[in-house]
Design a protein around this motif. Structure first.
Motif, PDB file in Angstrom:
ATOM      1  N   ASP A   1      -5.848   8.323  -3.628  1.00 15.91           N
ATOM      2  CA  ASP A   1      -7.247   7.497  -3.428  1.00 15.91           C
ATOM      3  C   ASP A   1      -7.465   6.937  -4.816  1.00 15.91           C
ATOM      4  OD1 ASP A   1      -7.510   8.681  -0.890  1.00 15.91           O
ATOM      5  OD2 ASP A   1      -8.967  10.095  -1.391  1.00 15.91           O
ATOM      6  N   ARG A   2      -6.967   7.661  -5.859  1.00 15.06           N
ATOM      7  CA  ARG A   2      -7.343   7.154  -7.192  1.00 15.06           C
ATOM      8  C   ARG A   2      -6.567   5.990  -7.560  1.00 15.06           C
ATOM      9  NH1 ARG A   2     -10.655   5.485 -10.499  1.00 15.06           N
ATOM     10  NH2 ARG A   2      -9.894   5.368 -12.942  1.00 15.06           N
ATOM     11  N   SER A   3      -5.302   5.887  -6.967  1.00 16.01           N
ATOM     12  CA  SER A   3      -4.431   4.781  -7.193  1.00 16.01           C
ATOM     13  C   SER A   3      -4.958   3.523  -6.339  1.00 16.01           C
ATOM     14  CB  SER A   3      -3.096   5.010  -6.296  1.00 16.01           C
ATOM     15  OG  SER A   3      -2.120   3.776  -6.479  1.00 16.01           O
ATOM     16  N   VAL A   4      -5.553   3.683  -5.433  1.00 13.28           N
ATOM     17  CA  VAL A   4      -6.388   2.635  -4.461  1.00 13.28           C
ATOM     18  C   VAL A   4      -7.684   2.261  -5.488  1.00 13.28           C
ATOM     19  CG1 VAL A   4      -7.740   1.986  -2.550  1.00 13.28           C
ATOM     20  CG2 VAL A   4      -5.821   3.461  -2.094  1.00 13.28           C
ATOM     21  N   GLU A   5      -8.165   2.997  -6.042  1.00 13.88           N
ATOM     22  CA  GLU A   5      -9.417   2.822  -6.748  1.00 13.88           C
ATOM     23  C   GLU A   5      -9.033   1.659  -8.159  1.00 13.88           C
ATOM     24  OE1 GLU A   5     -11.610   7.001  -6.312  1.00 13.88           O
ATOM     25  OE2 GLU A   5     -11.277   6.144  -8.323  1.00 13.88           O
ATOM     26  N   LEU A   6      -7.934   2.224  -8.605  1.00 14.45           N
ATOM     27  CA  LEU A   6      -7.370   1.529  -9.777  1.00 14.45           C
ATOM     28  C   LEU A   6      -6.834   0.055  -9.462  1.00 14.45           C
ATOM     29  CD1 LEU A   6      -5.366   4.134 -11.713  1.00 14.45           C
ATOM     30  CD2 LEU A   6      -7.330   3.326 -12.473  1.00 14.45           C
ATOM     31  N   LYS A   7      -6.458  -0.070  -8.117  1.00 12.47           N
ATOM     32  CA  LYS A   7      -5.853  -1.283  -7.959  1.00 12.47           C
ATOM     33  C   LYS A   7      -6.913  -2.362  -7.851  1.00 12.47           C
ATOM     34  CE  LYS A   7      -3.891  -1.253  -3.721  1.00 12.47           C
ATOM     35  NZ  LYS A   7      -2.544  -1.045  -2.751  1.00 12.47           N
TER      36      LYS A   7
ATOM     37  N   SER B   1       0.749  -1.119   0.063  1.00 13.99           N
ATOM     38  CA  SER B   1      -0.188   0.089  -0.034  1.00 13.99           C
ATOM     39  C   SER B   1       0.743   1.218  -0.051  1.00 13.99           C
ATOM     40  CB  SER B   1      -0.797  -0.087   1.353  1.00 13.99           C
ATOM     41  OG  SER B   1      -0.212  -0.069   2.371  1.00 13.99           O
ATOM     42  N   ASP B   2       2.243   1.088   0.427  1.00 11.41           N
ATOM     43  CA  ASP B   2       3.012   2.344   0.533  1.00 11.41           C
ATOM     44  C   ASP B   2       3.166   2.765  -0.974  1.00 11.41           C
ATOM     45  OD1 ASP B   2       3.536   2.247   3.353  1.00 11.41           O
ATOM     46  OD2 ASP B   2       5.268   1.062   2.892  1.00 11.41           O
ATOM     47  N   LEU B   3       3.063   1.728  -2.032  1.00  9.08           N
ATOM     48  CA  LEU B   3       3.191   2.169  -3.209  1.00  9.08           C
ATOM     49  C   LEU B   3       1.974   3.116  -3.815  1.00  9.08           C
ATOM     50  CD1 LEU B   3       4.973  -0.202  -5.573  1.00  9.08           C
ATOM     51  CD2 LEU B   3       6.039   1.276  -3.972  1.00  9.08           C
ATOM     52  N   ASP B   4       0.796   3.115  -3.074  1.00  7.68           N
ATOM     53  CA  ASP B   4      -0.301   4.196  -3.509  1.00  7.68           C
ATOM     54  C   ASP B   4       0.241   5.739  -3.144  1.00  7.68           C
ATOM     55  OD1 ASP B   4      -2.137   2.327  -4.521  1.00  7.68           O
ATOM     56  OD2 ASP B   4      -2.630   1.714  -2.312  1.00  7.68           O
ATOM     57  N   THR B   5       1.194   5.798  -2.081  1.00  7.95           N
ATOM     58  CA  THR B   5       1.653   6.923  -1.916  1.00  7.95           C
ATOM     59  C   THR B   5       2.734   7.607  -2.744  1.00  7.95           C
ATOM     60  OG1 THR B   5       1.014   6.570   0.527  1.00  7.95           O
ATOM     61  CG2 THR B   5       2.442   8.521   0.033  1.00  7.95           C
ATOM     62  N   VAL B   6       3.463   6.382  -3.105  1.00  9.53           N
ATOM     63  CA  VAL B   6       4.583   6.661  -4.024  1.00  9.53           C
ATOM     64  C   VAL B   6       4.085   7.003  -5.506  1.00  9.53           C
ATOM     65  CG1 VAL B   6       6.244   5.579  -5.526  1.00  9.53           C
ATOM     66  CG2 VAL B   6       6.243   4.852  -2.841  1.00  9.53           C
ATOM     67  N   THR B   7       2.912   6.714  -5.860  1.00  9.77           N
ATOM     68  CA  THR B   7       2.429   6.790  -7.123  1.00  9.77           C
ATOM     69  C   THR B   7       1.705   8.349  -6.791  1.00  9.77           C
ATOM     70  OG1 THR B   7       1.476   4.523  -7.312  1.00  9.77           O
ATOM     71  CG2 THR B   7       0.286   6.504  -8.348  1.00  9.77           C
TER      72      THR B   7
ATOM     73  N   VAL C   1      -2.479  15.593  -3.636  1.00  5.84           N
ATOM     74  CA  VAL C   1      -1.726  14.253  -3.566  1.00  5.84           C
ATOM     75  C   VAL C   1      -2.628  13.290  -2.988  1.00  5.84           C
ATOM     76  CG1 VAL C   1       0.153  13.358  -2.079  1.00  5.84           C
ATOM     77  CG2 VAL C   1       0.444  15.543  -3.020  1.00  5.84           C
ATOM     78  N   ASN C   2      -3.605  13.757  -1.741  1.00  4.32           N
ATOM     79  CA  ASN C   2      -4.557  12.827  -1.458  1.00  4.32           C
ATOM     80  C   ASN C   2      -5.313  12.093  -2.597  1.00  4.32           C
ATOM     81  OD1 ASN C   2      -4.691  12.225   1.660  1.00  4.32           O
ATOM     82  ND2 ASN C   2      -4.270  14.470   1.536  1.00  4.32           N
ATOM     83  N   GLY C   3      -5.743  13.009  -3.762  1.00  4.50           N
ATOM     84  CA  GLY C   3      -6.688  12.599  -4.587  1.00  4.50           C
ATOM     85  C   GLY C   3      -5.913  11.549  -5.355  1.00  4.50           C
ATOM     86  N   ALA C   4      -4.734  11.981  -5.677  1.00  6.35           N
ATOM     87  CA  ALA C   4      -3.981  10.877  -6.603  1.00  6.35           C
ATOM     88  C   ALA C   4      -3.907   9.653  -5.594  1.00  6.35           C
ATOM     89  CB  ALA C   4      -2.862  11.229  -6.681  1.00  6.35           C
TER      90      ALA C   4
ATOM     91  N   THR D   1      -4.162  23.025  -0.950  1.00  9.45           N
ATOM     92  CA  THR D   1      -4.333  22.484  -2.395  1.00  9.45           C
ATOM     93  C   THR D   1      -3.553  21.418  -2.657  1.00  9.45           C
ATOM     94  OG1 THR D   1      -5.307  24.571  -2.809  1.00  9.45           O
ATOM     95  CG2 THR D   1      -4.972  23.184  -4.569  1.00  9.45           C
ATOM     96  N   VAL D   2      -2.199  21.468  -2.737  1.00 11.56           N
ATOM     97  CA  VAL D   2      -1.300  20.416  -2.980  1.00 11.56           C
ATOM     98  C   VAL D   2      -1.648  19.248  -2.222  1.00 11.56           C
ATOM     99  CG1 VAL D   2       1.203  19.821  -2.889  1.00 11.56           C
ATOM    100  CG2 VAL D   2       0.383  22.101  -3.889  1.00 11.56           C
ATOM    101  N   GLY D   3      -1.780  19.480  -0.876  1.00 13.98           N
ATOM    102  CA  GLY D   3      -2.069  18.463  -0.058  1.00 13.98           C
ATOM    103  C   GLY D   3      -3.208  17.675  -0.409  1.00 13.98           C
TER     104      GLY D   3
END
Ligand SMILES: NC(=O)c1ccc[n+]([C@@H]2O[C@H](COP(=O)([O-])OP(=O)(O)OC[C@H]3O[C@@H](n4cnc5c(N)ncnc54)[C@H](OP(=O)(O)O)[C@@H]3O)[C@@H](O)[C@H]2O)c1
Length: 269
Positions: free
Chosen positions: A257-263, A160-166, A252-255, A247-249
């Motif tokens: 979340d999208r990584s988790v959805e794609l998985k 799951s760390d790779l979602d944050t890396v993404t 990054v959170n949106g990206a 806004t930047v935060g």
């Protein structure tokens, strides 16, 4: 030990990794498999064997790199599973978790999942990696050397760390491109040529990143260049009024979340 690496998929990432590794690792044997002979043509100038047969490519490989699009990874992995013999498998596919790869390849397969980014095409990439419990120290070192050939690497312990890396380095180049675009447009609006504005802005981004990588805290660096009542202070206060950091935060959170959805969409095994 001399590495014998098979790349399955000779597209953008396959080419960057194969060419980068070749330039850094003397004596490595590299085979690239891709159904498109057009894609394979660009490997012609390099001492790399090419084939349209994935199974042939992995026959005597010590490491297999899966560099196909996530949507076809299951098909490719399942086809290779019976032909693997304990080799390290490295997946660069975005959004496909290790658990899915274990289902498709067999759960005794040593697997490293990694998330590179596009600056890898210039040898300036940043890659996050995770390994499953079958990966030996030697295999881990092989994966490290492969990705280090196209930039810097950082290892993590959880898939799951790779979602944050993404969300940080995977999608991150686009955030900086957007910042550079906005600064260049502002410079052009003030009368500068686009060429000059681009050069000034991109070199500034490069220099700022180099100062941070040199070990200084970005907050300290920011304060150091912000004289009271000066130009930088005026600019930063305008950014802050626009909720820049928040806004930047959120971005990054949106990206993430999208990584988790794609998985969940194509990576459940
Ligand atoms: N590009 C990036 O910045 C980036 C960053 C991080 C991760 N990644 C990951 O890297 C992987 C590859 O991305 P890419 O940008 O290199 O994509 P790409 O340029 O489309 O390369 C994929 C290659 O795999 C080939 N291929 C299709 N089916 C195959 C099969 N059955 N066996 C072997 N090869 C096959 C494709 O051929 P066709 O053209 O005929 O389909 C294509 O040449 C993706 O999983 C992506 O998530 C890419």
């Amino acid at each position: 030990m001399t590495q014998s690496i098979a790349f399955i998929g000779g597209g953008n990432m396959g080419f960057a990794l194969a060419a980068g590794y070749l330039a850094n690792a003397e004596g490595a044997r590299i085979t690239v498999a891709d159904p498109m002979t057009d894609q394979l043509a660009r490997f012609e100038a390099l001492p790399i064997e090419v084939t349209t047969d994935n199974r042939h490519a992995i026959a005597d490989a010590t490491t297999v790199v899966l560099a196909v699009k996530p949507q076809i990874l299951e098909l490719v992995a399942r086809d290779l599973a019976a032909h693997l013999d304990g080799q390290l498998v490295i997946s660069v596919a975005a959004g496909v978790p290790i658990a899915a790869l274990e289902t498709w390849l067999g759960d005794s397969t040593p697997i490293v999942r990694c998330m590179p980014n596009t600056p890898a095409f210039l040898g300036k990439g940043m890659t996050g990696l995770v390994a499953n419990s079958n990966v030996t120290d030697e295999a881990r070192a092989a994966a490290d050397a492969l990705l280090r050939a196209v930039g810097d690497v950082e290892w993590f312990t959880q898939d799951s760390d790779l979602d944050t890396v993404t969300a940080l380095s995977g999608s991150g180049p686009a955030y900086f491109f957007a910042m550079i675009e906005a600064m260049v447009d502002a410079g052009v609006a003030l009368g500068m040529t686009r060429e000059s504005a681009l050069r000034l802005t991109a070199r500034t981004a490069e220099g700022a990143a180099a100062m941070v990588l040199d070990g200084e805290d970005p907050g300290v660096l920011r304060v150091n260049v912000t004289s009271p009542g000066g130009t930088t202070e005026r600019a930063l206060s305008i950014l802050q009024n626009g909720d820049f950091a928040q806004t930047v935060g959120q971005a990054v959170n949106g990206a993430r979340d999208r990584s988790v959805e794609l998985k969940e969409e194509f990576g459940n095994g």
